[in-house]
Design a protein around this motif. Structure first.
Motif: not given
Length: 55
Positions: A34-55
């Motif tokens: 859960x980040x609150x992220x919905x979509x990119x400024x270009x309008x893309x809502x589904x094609x993302x590359x995500x990198x997750x690391x502990x804080x």
């Protein structure tokens, strides 16, 4: 007292335009974050590359 869930640093990069977002989030019940992220400024809502690391 509620259980404290750990926060993660999540880097989201749009695969269409290359825009990069750095957010903080917590794990959710569906196996994602859960980040609150919905979509990119270009309008893309589904094609993302995500990198997750502990804080």
């Amino acid at each position: 007292m509620p259980e404290i869930s750990h926060r993660y640093k999540i880097v989201i990069r749009c695969e269409q335009c290359g825009e990069k977002y750095i957010l903080r989030g917590r794990p959710n019940e569906m196996g994602g974050f859960d980040t609150g992220f919905k979509r990119c400024i270009c309008g893309n809502e589904s094609q993302f590359d995500m990198d997750v690391s502990p804080e």
